[in-house]
Design an enzyme around this catalytic site. Structure first.
Site, short mmCIF file in Angstrom:
data_model
loop_
_atom_site.label_atom_id
_atom_site.label_comp_id
_atom_site.label_asym_id
_atom_site.label_seq_id
_atom_site.Cartn_x
_atom_site.Cartn_y
_atom_site.Cartn_z
CB SER A 124 49.75 36.73 38.80
OG SER A 124 48.53 36.03 38.33
CB ALA A 125 49.41 34.75 33.80
CE1 TYR A 149 46.97 37.46 43.76
CE2 TYR A 149 45.80 37.67 41.59
CZ TYR A 149 46.58 37.08 42.55
OH TYR A 149 47.73 36.11 42.15
CE LYS A 153 50.32 38.14 43.38
NZ LYS A 153 51.14 37.56 44.38
CG ASN A 199 40.99 29.88 41.72
OD1 ASN A 199 41.55 30.16 42.68
ND2 ASN A 199 41.16 30.78 40.85
N1 UFG Z 1 35.48 28.58 35.70
C1 UFG Z 1 34.22 28.15 35.16
N2 UFG Z 1 33.76 27.92 36.60
C2 UFG Z 1 34.29 28.13 37.77
C3 UFG Z 1 35.43 28.79 37.69
C4 UFG Z 1 36.23 28.95 36.70
O1 UFG Z 1 34.02 28.06 34.36
O2 UFG Z 1 33.47 27.72 38.87
C5 UFG Z 1 36.55 29.10 34.32
C6 UFG Z 1 36.71 30.80 34.34
O3 UFG Z 1 35.77 31.19 33.72
C7 UFG Z 1 38.00 30.52 33.59
C8 UFG Z 1 38.76 29.24 33.66
O4 UFG Z 1 37.65 28.45 34.51
O5 UFG Z 1 37.61 30.40 32.16
C9 UFG Z 1 39.88 29.41 34.94
O6 UFG Z 1 39.30 29.96 35.93
P1 UFG Z 1 40.14 30.18 37.52
O7 UFG Z 1 39.25 31.05 38.31
O8 UFG Z 1 40.46 28.94 37.82
O9 UFG Z 1 41.29 30.87 37.02
P2 UFG Z 1 41.56 32.37 36.35
O10 UFG Z 1 42.21 32.04 35.15
O11 UFG Z 1 40.36 33.13 36.24
O12 UFG Z 1 42.72 32.87 37.35
C10 UFG Z 1 43.70 32.46 38.01
C11 UFG Z 1 44.22 32.82 39.03
C12 UFG Z 1 44.54 34.09 39.36
C13 UFG Z 1 45.50 34.72 38.40
C14 UFG Z 1 45.10 34.28 36.84
C15 UFG Z 1 46.00 34.75 36.18
O13 UFG Z 1 43.09 32.31 40.03
O14 UFG Z 1 44.94 34.39 40.64
O15 UFG Z 1 44.87 32.86 37.15
O16 UFG Z 1 45.72 34.65 34.90
F1 UFG Z 1 45.65 36.13 38.84
#
Ligand code: UFG
Length: 332
Positions: A124-125, A149, A153, A199
């Site tokens: 994962s990134a 988590y 990784k 997510n």
């Molecule tokens: N976000 C919101 N509202 C939400 C959910 C997310 O504004 O209800 C925003 C977050 O703050 C972020 C963006 O949307 O700016 C993406 O958030 P996600 O939770 O969809 O994804 P992340 O980038 O936090 O995490 C994902 C995966 C992880 C992985 C990571 C790697 O879920 O498993 O990318 O960078 F580790």
């Protein structure tokens, strides 16, 4: 010979099963169904016309895994199985370390016993942590993860580098995923989160369909073009095709090689909301909220290594991702 997919009925695993079968590969799936359903095997068959062999198995069960290696001729493994909820990992670190490390070690031990030497790992990134600036190259420093988590990784990456060093005949490809979203265009398979989604996309689609009241946008004061977080969203079908290319690479090379799987383009949360509205002719109800702890402002890939060595690049755009995610939400 077959390719074994651990966690092959999950979100990324099921799409990879489809793309491997489309590429005329034999697929065998091991999944304990803790976060997916057996009917996914039917859907894979519906899409491809071919039914992959399936065994319900927790891959920390070495005896069960060994039996699968005796039953099928396994050329290599794509290891998807693992716990993946960032927030849950903070609350349950012991379970996360135990499960994710144990399942990887079991797979490695059984592979060694059967002289199976091709392995693709779902990294994962998140391993880049907050160490350096986007676009992340594979050579950027890793570690400094913000949750268990992410550490699992990172730790598994270190284990795999050691394994490749100890056995020069091993072919290991570590794929660092950015933000996989979307669903198969058939609408038959997609992401099915347990409980309240963490997510962005599942939360957004559940809001539009009326399961959630509104989407919380976490932070509008980041140093980005509109103040909301920027991520490298990649269509899950493109990501799945990256695994087909990675397995092909493992057939031709030994050692351990790391690849980013991303588009190289950063879109903000507001960009995604707008694209979703335009692609689907719907309105997304959202509210700005404080930043979510642990989030970084910007995270996107430099995908040029995968393009050069895997001859793979993402082909689908944000509109495709939004359209397919919405079709899936309406079907599932
Ligand atoms: N976000 C919101 N509202 C939400 C959910 C997310 O504004 O209800 C925003 C977050 O703050 C972020 C963006 O949307 O700016 C993406 O958030 P996600 O939770 O969809 O994804 P992340 O980038 O936090 O995490 C994902 C995966 C992880 C992985 C990571 C790697 O879920 O498993 O990318 O960078 F580790």
């Amino acid at each position: 010979m077959a390719i074994l997919l651990t966690g092959g009925t999950g979100f990324i695993g099921s799409h990879t099963a489809v793309e491997l079968i489309n590429a005329k590969q034999d697929v065998v799936i091991a999944d304990d169904l803790s976060n997916s359903k057996a009917e996914i095997v039917d859907k894979i068959e519906q899409i491809t016309g071919k039914r992959p062999a399936f065994r319900q198995l927790d891959v920390t069960d070495k005896a069960g895994l060994d039996a699968m290696f005796n039953e099928f001729q396994i050329e290599g493994v794509i290891h998807f199985a693992g716990f993946k909820a960032v927030g849950e990992s903070v609350a349950k670190p012991i379970e996360y370390y135990r499960n994710n490390l144990d399942s990887m070690l079991s797979v490695l031990e059984v592979m060694r016993a059967h002289q199976c030497r091709k392995l693709i790992f779902s990294s994962s990134a998140t391993v880049y942590g907050a160490n350096s600036e986007s676009p992340f190259k594979e050579t950027a420093p890793t570690g400094n993860c913000t949750n268990p988590y992410g550490w699992t990784k990172y730790m598994i990456e270190q284990i795999l580098f050691g394994v490749a060093q100890a056995d020069p005949d091993m072919s290991i490809v570590l794929l660092r995923y950015f933000n996989p979203i979307g669903a198969h265009e058939s609408g038959l398979i997609g992401e099915r989160p347990n409980g309240i989604p963490n997510n962005l996309l599942p939360y957004l689609t559940q809001t539009v369909i009326g399961i959630r009241d509104h989407l919380s946008v976490f932070g509008n004061d980041y140093p980005t073009h509109d103040g909301t977080g920027v991520r490298d969203f990649i269509h899950v079908v493109d990501l799945a095709k990256g695994h087909v290319a990675a397995f092909d690479y493992a057939r031709k090379h030994t050692g351990a090689e790391v690849f980013n799987l991303g588009t190289g383009i950063g879109y903000s949360v507001l960009d995604v909301i707008k694209a979703f509205e335009q692609a689907n002719g719907v309105k997304v109800k959202y509210q700005f909220c404080p930043r979510r702890p642990g989030d970084i402002a910007t995270c996107y890939s430099d995908p040029s290594k995968a393009k050069e060595l895997l001859h793979w690049q993402a082909e689908k755009n944000l509109v495709d991702m939004c359209r397919d995610a919405w079709r899936w939400q309406q079907n599932c």
